[in-house]
Structures are given as C-alpha cells and as structure tokens.
Design a protein around this motif. Sequence first.
Motif, PDB file in Angstrom:
ATOM      1  N   THR A 357      47.328  31.886  56.403  1.00 15.67           N
ATOM      2  CA  THR A 357      47.059  32.820  55.311  1.00 15.67           C
ATOM      3  C   THR A 357      48.099  33.934  55.196  1.00 15.67           C
ATOM      4  OG1 THR A 357      45.527  33.971  56.795  1.00 15.67           O
ATOM      5  CG2 THR A 357      44.589  32.406  55.223  1.00 15.67           C
ATOM      6  N   GLY A 358      48.683  34.344  56.305  1.00 18.18           N
ATOM      7  CA  GLY A 358      49.679  35.409  56.230  1.00 18.18           C
ATOM      8  C   GLY A 358      51.103  34.915  56.127  1.00 18.18           C
ATOM      9  N   LYS A 359      51.279  33.595  56.109  1.00 15.52           N
ATOM     10  CA  LYS A 359      52.633  33.036  56.141  1.00 15.52           C
ATOM     11  C   LYS A 359      53.129  32.563  54.780  1.00 15.52           C
ATOM     12  CE  LYS A 359      53.301  33.079  60.716  1.00 15.52           C
ATOM     13  NZ  LYS A 359      52.044  33.713  61.115  1.00 15.52           N
ATOM     14  N   VAL A 360      52.240  32.594  53.766  1.00 16.98           N
ATOM     15  CA  VAL A 360      52.653  32.131  52.442  1.00 16.98           C
ATOM     16  C   VAL A 360      52.497  33.259  51.429  1.00 16.98           C
ATOM     17  CG1 VAL A 360      52.224  29.677  52.812  1.00 16.98           C
ATOM     18  CG2 VAL A 360      50.350  31.129  52.081  1.00 16.98           C
ATOM     19  N   GLU A 361      53.473  33.387  50.573  1.00 12.89           N
ATOM     20  CA  GLU A 361      53.443  34.376  49.493  1.00 12.89           C
ATOM     21  C   GLU A 361      52.873  33.685  48.257  1.00 12.89           C
ATOM     22  OE1 GLU A 361      54.082  38.358  48.602  1.00 12.89           O
ATOM     23  OE2 GLU A 361      54.644  37.354  50.467  1.00 12.89           O
ATOM     24  N   LEU A 362      51.744  34.169  47.786  1.00 18.58           N
ATOM     25  CA  LEU A 362      51.054  33.504  46.686  1.00 18.58           C
ATOM     26  C   LEU A 362      51.489  34.040  45.329  1.00 18.58           C
ATOM     27  CD1 LEU A 362      47.418  33.460  48.140  1.00 18.58           C
ATOM     28  CD2 LEU A 362      49.179  31.700  48.337  1.00 18.58           C
ATOM     29  N   VAL A 363      51.528  33.155  44.340  1.00 18.97           N
ATOM     30  CA  VAL A 363      51.729  33.571  42.951  1.00 18.97           C
ATOM     31  C   VAL A 363      50.377  34.027  42.403  1.00 18.97           C
ATOM     32  CG1 VAL A 363      53.705  32.050  42.612  1.00 18.97           C
ATOM     33  CG2 VAL A 363      51.402  31.195  42.134  1.00 18.97           C
ATOM     34  N   TYR A 364      50.331  34.398  41.123  1.00 19.73           N
ATOM     35  CA  TYR A 364      49.107  34.947  40.542  1.00 19.73           C
ATOM     36  C   TYR A 364      47.931  33.973  40.684  1.00 19.73           C
ATOM     37  CZ  TYR A 364      45.777  36.651  37.069  1.00 19.73           C
ATOM     38  OH  TYR A 364      44.642  37.077  36.453  1.00 19.73           O
ATOM     39  N   ALA A 371      43.665  33.541  49.564  1.00 18.54           N
ATOM     40  CA  ALA A 371      44.565  32.992  50.588  1.00 18.54           C
ATOM     41  C   ALA A 371      43.882  31.927  51.434  1.00 18.54           C
ATOM     42  CB  ALA A 371      45.092  34.120  51.477  1.00 18.54           C
ATOM     43  N   GLY A 372      42.610  32.162  51.799  1.00 18.60           N
ATOM     44  CA  GLY A 372      41.903  31.189  52.629  1.00 18.60           C
ATOM     45  C   GLY A 372      41.674  29.870  51.917  1.00 18.60           C
ATOM     46  N   ILE A 373      41.293  29.936  50.645  1.00 13.90           N
ATOM     47  CA  ILE A 373      41.060  28.714  49.864  1.00 13.90           C
ATOM     48  C   ILE A 373      42.360  27.930  49.701  1.00 13.90           C
ATOM     49  CG2 ILE A 373      40.243  27.798  47.670  1.00 13.90           C
ATOM     50  CD1 ILE A 373      38.087  29.162  49.344  1.00 13.90           C
ATOM     51  N   VAL A 374      43.455  28.646  49.426  1.00 13.53           N
ATOM     52  CA  VAL A 374      44.755  27.979  49.273  1.00 13.53           C
ATOM     53  C   VAL A 374      45.153  27.297  50.573  1.00 13.53           C
ATOM     54  CG1 VAL A 374      47.223  28.354  48.907  1.00 13.53           C
ATOM     55  CG2 VAL A 374      45.557  29.480  47.416  1.00 13.53           C
ATOM     56  N   ALA A 375      44.948  27.976  51.699  1.00 15.18           N
ATOM     57  CA  ALA A 375      45.300  27.385  52.999  1.00 15.18           C
ATOM     58  C   ALA A 375      44.511  26.103  53.239  1.00 15.18           C
ATOM     59  CB  ALA A 375      45.035  28.392  54.115  1.00 15.18           C
ATOM     60  N   GLU A 376      43.216  26.110  52.909  1.00 16.94           N
ATOM     61  CA  GLU A 376      42.399  24.913  53.105  1.00 16.94           C
ATOM     62  C   GLU A 376      42.815  23.784  52.170  1.00 16.94           C
ATOM     63  OE1 GLU A 376      38.495  26.482  52.619  1.00 16.94           O
ATOM     64  OE2 GLU A 376      38.323  27.104  54.711  1.00 16.94           O
ATOM     65  N   LYS A 377      43.215  24.140  50.962  1.00 17.21           N
ATOM     66  CA  LYS A 377      43.687  23.114  50.027  1.00 17.21           C
ATOM     67  C   LYS A 377      44.988  22.480  50.510  1.00 17.21           C
ATOM     68  CE  LYS A 377      41.488  24.677  45.754  1.00 17.21           C
ATOM     69  NZ  LYS A 377      41.671  25.118  44.361  1.00 17.21           N
ATOM     70  N   LEU A 378      45.860  23.297  51.072  1.00 16.91           N
ATOM     71  CA  LEU A 378      47.121  22.765  51.604  1.00 16.91           C
ATOM     72  C   LEU A 378      46.856  21.813  52.765  1.00 16.91           C
ATOM     73  CD1 LEU A 378      49.338  25.991  51.575  1.00 16.91           C
ATOM     74  CD2 LEU A 378      49.420  24.084  49.958  1.00 16.91           C
ATOM     75  N   MET A 379      45.901  22.182  53.615  1.00 18.74           N
ATOM     76  CA  MET A 379      45.543  21.302  54.728  1.00 18.74           C
ATOM     77  C   MET A 379      44.931  20.006  54.211  1.00 18.74           C
ATOM     78  SD  MET A 379      43.962  24.005  57.467  1.00 18.74           S
ATOM     79  CE  MET A 379      45.013  24.688  58.752  1.00 18.74           C
ATOM     80  N   GLY A 380      44.117  20.116  53.176  1.00 23.13           N
ATOM     81  CA  GLY A 380      43.525  18.919  52.583  1.00 23.13           C
ATOM     82  C   GLY A 380      44.583  17.986  52.020  1.00 23.13           C
ATOM     83  N   LYS A 381      45.582  18.558  51.353  1.00 22.20           N
ATOM     84  CA  LYS A 381      46.664  17.736  50.806  1.00 22.20           C
ATOM     85  C   LYS A 381      47.467  17.065  51.919  1.00 22.20           C
ATOM     86  CE  LYS A 381      47.421  19.950  46.325  1.00 22.20           C
ATOM     87  NZ  LYS A 381      48.422  20.610  45.450  1.00 22.20           N
ATOM     88  N   ALA A 382      47.666  17.784  53.029  1.00 21.50           N
ATOM     89  CA  ALA A 382      48.389  17.196  54.162  1.00 21.50           C
ATOM     90  C   ALA A 382      47.614  16.003  54.713  1.00 21.50           C
ATOM     91  CB  ALA A 382      48.598  18.252  55.246  1.00 21.50           C
ATOM     92  N   ILE A 383      46.301  16.146  54.835  1.00 17.89           N
ATOM     93  CA  ILE A 383      45.463  15.035  55.314  1.00 17.89           C
ATOM     94  C   ILE A 383      45.546  13.865  54.340  1.00 17.89           C
ATOM     95  CG2 ILE A 383      43.081  14.304  55.708  1.00 17.89           C
ATOM     96  CD1 ILE A 383      42.538  17.164  56.771  1.00 17.89           C
TER      97      ILE A 383
END
Length: 514
Positions: A357-364, A371-383
Amino acid sequence: MAYYKLSTTELLAITTLGALKKAGYVSRSVKQELRDNLIAKLQAKEDVFPGIYGYEETVIPDLQRAILSMHHINLLGLRGQAKTRIARLMVDLLDEYIPVVAGSELNDDPLQPLSIFAKTLIAEKGDDTPVAWMHRSDRYTEKLATPDVSVADLIGDADPIKAATLKLPYSDERVIHFGLIPRSHRGIFVINELPDLQARIQVSLFNILQEGDIQIRGFKVRLPLDIQFVFTANPEDYTNRGSIVTPLKDRIDSQIITHYPKSIEVGKRITKQEARIKPEQKGMVVSNEIMHDLVEQVAVEARASEFVDAKSGVSARLTIAAYESLISAAERRALLNGEKKTYVRIADFLAAVPALTGKVELVYEGEQEGAGIVAEKLMGKAIRTLFLTYFPDPDKQKKKKTIPNPYKEVQDWFGAGNTVDVLNDGSDQDYHQALEQVPGLRGIVSFLHPKEDKDTTFFLMEFCLHGLAEHSLISRNRVTAGTQFKDLLSSMFTMPSFGGDEDDEEEERPRKRR
C-alpha cells in the motif's frame, strides 16, 4: 608506478614525503584511477558491479564506457532502480589506499598540495612531511538534495568563529570552512535526486564540473579539485518538483538511463538477494518458486495498472518488502500453532497487503478505490496470470464444449451450496482438512503435477481455488479470519466480492450513487 608493487603492509609503512618519493609514487587523477582499475578488471574478466542484475547488456556497458571516457555521470531512472547502489559500487574501482598529507582536511596529495595547510607544512618540513594513507571507503561522499541545502553546505563559507579563534582577518584564506565538495577532493561525490536541488544551488556547481575549481564568497581562491561526480535523478522530478538547469545538464558528460527488471527471473534474483530473511525464518518457513513468481508478478501488474501512476514507477523495494512480509506471516502462524516448520500458503501472500500500500503512487481512480483495495486487486491479477502457467485455461474450457472441463466436479460441489473457509492462522492440520473437503481438487493437482511433494500439493490446491475465483468459476470472499470459497451465484446475494468487507461495501454504495 613502482609503489604499487609493494604489499599493503609495506605501503602503510611509508610515513614521510621522502619515503613516498623513494617508493616511486606517481600522482593520478581520480578519473584516471577509475579508468585504469576498470581496464584491469575488464582484462581479468572480473565482475565490475557485483549484485547488480538485469543491467548486463544495458546500464553496465554504458557506465563502463562513461568511466573509460572519464565522464561525470547522471543516473536517470525511476525509484528502486539501483541508482545509488551502482554509485556506491564505483568505490571498488578506486585504489585501496592513497597517500595524503597528514592532518589535511582536503585530502591533499603530498606531491600536489592544494590547501594552504598542506603547502605550508611541506614548505616547512620538506621530505619529513608526515604522510597518512586513506582507504577507498573514506573517499566516497553522498548528499541527498533537499530544499534546505545551501552553497555553504556544498562549497563552503567564511567561518567567523575560526577567524576569531585564530585572530585572522576575513581576507585571510585560512578562515574558510570548506563544504562537502572540497572535502571530497580525490574521491567520488554523489548528489542524489539532483532536480530537488534549488536552481541557485545548482549554479554553484558550474565551475566545479567544467573548470574543476571553486569560488567562495569574495575570496580569490582557486582550488583545482579532483572529483568524480555522480548524480542520480528521477524523470518525474523534472516536472513535479524541480528540474536540472540546462547549463548544469550540459556539463554532465554522460546521462545513463536505468530501468526495471525486464523479466521475472531477473526480478527474483534481485528479491532473493535483497530480502532480509532471518536464519530462524529460513529454518521454520519453506517457500517455493511459485511464491517468488507471484511476488514478482505483482510488481509487473502494478506497473501496468490503470490505478497506479506509471510516471512514478513501482520500486523493486515493493517485491522485497512483500516477500519479507509473507515469510513473516507464515512464521507468525507457525509460532501461534506451536509448529516447528510450515509451508507457505497463498494466504501468506495475500497477507502482504501492507507491504504494497505504501509502495505505489495511485492516480485519481486508484485513490477512489483505496490503497488496500488496489493492492488486493493487483495480487488477484498476479494469481490470475500465473494460474495459467500451472493449470488449464478455464476460459478455453468454456468456449470449447468438446473438451472435458477438469474443474466441473469442483464447481458442482460449490454449486450444491457447499463452502470452504481457509483461515489465515489455521494449523497445517486444519489447512489440509479444509482443502480435502473439496472433491476433485486433489485430483486436478495430482494429475497435472504428479511429482510434487505433499506440502506443494496442498499449496497448489489452494492456488487452484484462488485461480478459479479469479476466473469467476467460484466465488472468493474475505472473512474476518481468512478467505471463504463458495458458489459464484449464491455469493452475489450474500457477501461482497474479494477486496472489501460488508461494512465497506455499504459505505461505497451511497458514494457511487452520488
């Protein structure tokens, strides 16, 4: 140069200027020193920049050419691309020891004194001038460019306290307090995040880079400094926080562009090297290559995500922190259950959200998601991406009805209203029992990966459930203590999708309507 034939012990035994001359010492500039030692390493087929992976065909050749050309260097790249690490490794291209006039604050060369102190001492003592030896580790200076950096910090200024103590007028050169750059004479000086340096401070570097001298206040002092400059900069800084003034950019001889790892394999090597896994963790937690691949794939997904600011970049520190976090999650579970050894789980991977959550700079749009939802979505895409490496593509099974669906038994079981809860802190026994409930799941893994051991088989069974959820064949929901898998249709009327709890979902609905 005869003195290089001496051993380190014999070298350090030289303590006077006369003995140094007798040994045959010949002065070299720091750039010549770097060049000569690089040539020697290249001829000996030595690894010049050990521990730097992924740059073998790009950055490192450019850097070696710049050193051979005796250029000042600017390393331009996004965060987490090993720019500072490369600069620090350049120290290894310096001679192990160089002689300096003992007591000199500017590291004066005994044969080419620079400061008033060294010149006066040599004039008084001649060949009896004391000589000290300076190790290459002391010849590296690094400064982070911050808004409060002043010309006095970098170059120097008149010191009223020194003038009063020595009873000297301000016109006397001895009242000068030298800054970091003069004190780096005969060494490597690094300025990190150069665009953050105010323009008026950047101007003070013009003469040093081009003519090699400095100007301090009203003093008529010319110090032909011998310094290898290395700058680092982030392309984002050129527009968001500052810029490198054009005349300074013109004086930096080589600008070398860095980049992120171009393959997952390179990323894995970096993460394995940099992750700080304690010996007791290595003895307690067993990992596998799939987990390493998942961690690296998260960074790949983040760099391509519409929620993440691509100009800001995604640092290699993300994967390092994520891997450390998942190992700690597995260690914590083993400690809670009194187990001496445990195997990593997908649940441990998903527990690494705080490391992302602290390692990515988010757009609008990313800020709107959270941040937490985006992190989980990124993990889901990786899976989802890596699932296809180990299991058949469910989408192809849907399109080609003639091909038997290997997931049908699993889907039918969930379709009958069954659920499985995989708890984050569940013991190995509970974990195995939960996965064994699903008929056909072990059969899929055993058929596709018959040679895997027991622990890896259970890991792949959990991985299969997460992959099926990512392909919308079953539903995956977050519960307080872990993850629940159930039928996709029934979940639409009961629990929210993975990435938020029920309270979050209720709060989101009014906001979306607005």
